[in-house]
Design an enzyme around this catalytic site. Structure first.
Site, PDB file in Angstrom:
ATOM      1  N   THR A 148       0.816  -1.219   0.000  1.00 45.29           N
ATOM      2  CA  THR A 148       0.000   0.000   0.000  1.00 45.29           C
ATOM      3  C   THR A 148       0.849   1.269   0.000  1.00 45.29           C
ATOM      4  OG1 THR A 148      -0.171  -0.240   2.403  1.00 45.29           O
ATOM      5  CG2 THR A 148      -2.020  -1.038   1.099  1.00 45.29           C
ATOM      6  N   HIS A 206       6.631   0.077   7.351  1.00 46.11           N
ATOM      7  CA  HIS A 206       6.687   0.927   8.550  1.00 46.11           C
ATOM      8  C   HIS A 206       6.811   0.035   9.783  1.00 46.11           C
ATOM      9  CE1 HIS A 206       2.455  -0.144   9.133  1.00 46.11           C
ATOM     10  NE2 HIS A 206       2.197   0.293   7.907  1.00 46.11           N
ATOM     11  N   HIS A 258       4.978  -3.195  10.393  1.00 41.72           N
ATOM     12  CA  HIS A 258       5.373  -4.440   9.721  1.00 41.72           C
ATOM     13  C   HIS A 258       6.485  -5.177  10.459  1.00 41.72           C
ATOM     14  CE1 HIS A 258       3.744  -2.153   6.133  1.00 41.72           C
ATOM     15  NE2 HIS A 258       3.141  -3.302   5.997  1.00 41.72           N
ATOM     16  N   LYS A 316     -10.592  -3.517   8.818  1.00 40.29           N
ATOM     17  CA  LYS A 316     -10.984  -2.259   8.175  1.00 40.29           C
ATOM     18  C   LYS A 316     -12.506  -2.084   8.255  1.00 40.29           C
ATOM     19  CE  LYS A 316      -6.805  -1.316   6.721  1.00 40.29           C
ATOM     20  NZ  LYS A 316      -6.164  -2.321   7.544  1.00 40.29           N
ATOM     21  N   ARG A 325     -11.257  -0.066   0.904  1.00 35.18           N
ATOM     22  CA  ARG A 325      -9.994   0.584   0.578  1.00 35.18           C
ATOM     23  C   ARG A 325     -10.046   1.164  -0.833  1.00 35.18           C
ATOM     24  NH1 ARG A 325      -4.774  -2.929   2.459  1.00 35.18           N
ATOM     25  NH2 ARG A 325      -5.117  -2.854   4.694  1.00 35.18           N
ATOM     26  N   GLN A 327      -6.265 -14.782  -1.212  1.00 35.89           N
ATOM     27  CA  GLN A 327      -5.157 -15.085  -0.291  1.00 35.89           C
ATOM     28  C   GLN A 327      -5.050 -16.587  -0.056  1.00 35.89           C
ATOM     29  OE1 GLN A 327      -4.680 -12.564   3.177  1.00 35.89           O
ATOM     30  NE2 GLN A 327      -3.708 -14.212   4.331  1.00 35.89           N
ATOM     31  N   ASP A 355      -5.037 -10.799  13.239  1.00 35.55           N
ATOM     32  CA  ASP A 355      -6.213 -10.440  12.442  1.00 35.55           C
ATOM     33  C   ASP A 355      -6.257 -11.205  11.119  1.00 35.55           C
ATOM     34  OD1 ASP A 355      -3.996  -9.121  11.423  1.00 35.55           O
ATOM     35  OD2 ASP A 355      -5.102  -7.310  10.890  1.00 35.55           O
ATOM     36  N   LYS A 383      -2.371   3.905  19.156  1.00 31.49           N
ATOM     37  CA  LYS A 383      -1.957   2.950  18.137  1.00 31.49           C
ATOM     38  C   LYS A 383      -0.438   2.864  18.037  1.00 31.49           C
ATOM     39  CE  LYS A 383      -3.073   1.427  13.484  1.00 31.49           C
ATOM     40  NZ  LYS A 383      -3.885   1.651  12.280  1.00 31.49           N
ATOM     41  N   LYS A 441       2.323   4.934  15.364  1.00 26.67           N
ATOM     42  CA  LYS A 441       1.816   6.221  14.907  1.00 26.67           C
ATOM     43  C   LYS A 441       2.212   7.311  15.900  1.00 26.67           C
ATOM     44  CE  LYS A 441      -0.471   5.123  11.133  1.00 26.67           C
ATOM     45  NZ  LYS A 441      -1.915   5.186  10.975  1.00 26.67           N
ATOM     46  N   THR A 442       2.583   8.473  15.377  1.00 26.33           N
ATOM     47  CA  THR A 442       2.872   9.634  16.222  1.00 26.33           C
ATOM     48  C   THR A 442       2.030  10.786  15.702  1.00 26.33           C
ATOM     49  OG1 THR A 442       4.656  10.446  14.804  1.00 26.33           O
ATOM     50  CG2 THR A 442       5.251   8.837  16.501  1.00 26.33           C
TER      51      THR A 442
END
Length: 427
Positions: free
Chosen positions: A38, A43, A46, A80, A84, A173, A194, A229, A232-233
């Site tokens: 994506t 990041h 992962h 989600k 998307r 998948q 998940d 989360k 994330k910042t």
């Protein structure tokens, strides 16, 4: 090394299919994890899966990193609440190139033995037409089976429902797993918790289509102790690409881990052994203010993701901003790297022509810029010993600053007190 036991003591293991551990202990096996393209960089979200593949390889098994050139054009509905945005073929190809480069830093891709493999599911889907797919794959998995999955049920209960495109994702998948099992003897799929529903769909397809046996294992989803989360910042995601998140900011992200989080994270995101981690924990508990665990974590993962040189720059930057570090290292950085360090810090621009003849401190900081609201405030701060420019304390209001004082021929770093920084950019 027992791979499953390694994940277990590190607090990474979530679900595991019966007999998986026994099968892995019989000898080398191939196992895969899928990465969604994506973005053109991975990041820190992962990293759990990257570390899983590293442990898998260290245990003597063959890791397979699947980059979803095909599935990335559909989008995984797991976790989600909304559909998307679909990506173009060109966007996916660009993202894949960036991800491949990053994964090669973490895994050994030498040919033969248990060298890692990288595969792209576009290679087997690009010539697979729809009618063939529903004949070869769709007939083996019932709608009832697909509807029972949590990722599907949650979306169907929501306001926006679920498109057929996303509903079909678990079949796509599932076929990935079947293809890798059939052509690469890949018996295990791993992923975040998940992904359990999608993974077992693959094992079911292998069983129903070819009466084969495959295995599944998932890891814990990482959450921060304060409920926010992970990864994330305020400024967004923490990327592995140094052009998106500088090594300094990456280092700071880990260094700022809370005491509650760091004890879990040092197990998950480093390869340090149990005894070493427990010894570090003991030292940390005896002197929490030294942040021994945070430093050990930040140093280890920064070197692994970037380099020892990047870590050195990150530490020097931290010392410069928060301690008594030298200004010298800034001269070795590019303008872009300096601007990145001072992102979010107030910045002011002055004309290089104005600096040619020299400017005294009050004029520089209260006229040419608004670091101070008035010359009187500049005077008061200087008299109190609270002003430094380029890490040198200003003792005389009549001190002149000129072009020769610029760092990299472009910057002046102003410091008010211990922690208030301002960047003057000469243009």
């Amino acid at each position: 090394m027992n791979f499953v036991e390694e994940l277990r003591w590190r607090g990474m293991l979530h679900d595991i299919m019966p007999d998986t551990e026994q099968k892995l202990n019989e000898g080398m096996c191939a196992g895969y994890i899928g990465f969604d393209p994506t973005a053109d960089s991975l990041h820190v979200g992962h990293l759990t899966q990257i570390m899983t593949l590293i442990h898998f390889q260290r245990a003597g098994h063959k890791p397979v990193a699947l980059v979803g050139g095909a599935t990335g054009m559909v989008g995984d509905p797991s976790g989600k609440s909304d559909e998307r945005n679909l990506q173009t073929e060109e966007m996916v190809a660009h993202n894949l190139a960036g991800m491949k480069k990053q994964l090669a830093k973490f895994l050994n891709f030498e040919e033969g033995g248990n060298g890692a493999m990288m595969v792209n599911n576009a290679d087997w889907f690009k010539n697979f037409n729809f009618l063939d797919f529903i004949r070869e794959v769709g007939k083996h998995i019932t709608v009832n089976y697909m509807m029972a999955k949590d990722s599907v049920k949650k979306r169907l209960e929501g306001d926006n429902g679920m498109s057929f495109t996303e509903f079909s994702y678990q079949l796509v998948q599932g076929y990935d797993f079947y293809y890798l099992w059939k052509h690469h003897n890949c018996i295990l799929q791993m992923g975040g918790s998940d992904q359990w529903g999608n993974i077992v769909t693959g094992t079911e397809l292998i069983r129903r289509k070819d009466r084969g046996t495959a295995y599944a294992l998932t890891t814990q989803l990482i959450k921060k102790a304060d409920g926010t989360k992970f990864g994330k910042t305020e400024s967004g995601a923490i990327w592995l690409d140094p052009a998106k998140t500088s090594p300094y900011k990456y280092y700071q992200f880990w260094l700022n881990s809370s005491d509650n989080d760091v004890k879990a994270w040092i197990r998950i995101f480093t390869l340090k052994g149990k005894e070493e981690i427990e010894a570090l924990e003991k030292q940390h508990d005896e002197a929490p203010h030294l942040r021994i665990l945070q430093k050990a974590l930040a140093e280890d993962i920064t070197v692994r993701t970037h380099s020892a040189e990047a870590l050195e720059t990150a530490i020097k930057t931290s010392e410069f901003l928060f301690g008594n570090g030298s200004l010298e290292f800034l001269n070795g950085l590019s303008a872009a790297e300096i601007l990145d360090i001072f992102e979010g810090i107030p910045q002011f621009k002055v004309a290089k022509a104005d600096l040619a003849a020299g400017i005294d401190v009050p004029a520089l900081l209260a006229e040419k810029t608004t670091v101070f609201p008035s010359k009187g405030e500049v005077k008061k701060t200087v008299q109190g010993g609270g002003l430094s420019i380029n890490k040198n304390k200003v003792a005389d209001l009549n001190t002149n600053f000129s072009s020769s004082d610029l760092i990299n021929d472009e910057f002046l770093v102003v410091q008010k007190g211990k922690k208030n920084y301002f960047l003057i950019i000469a243009e």
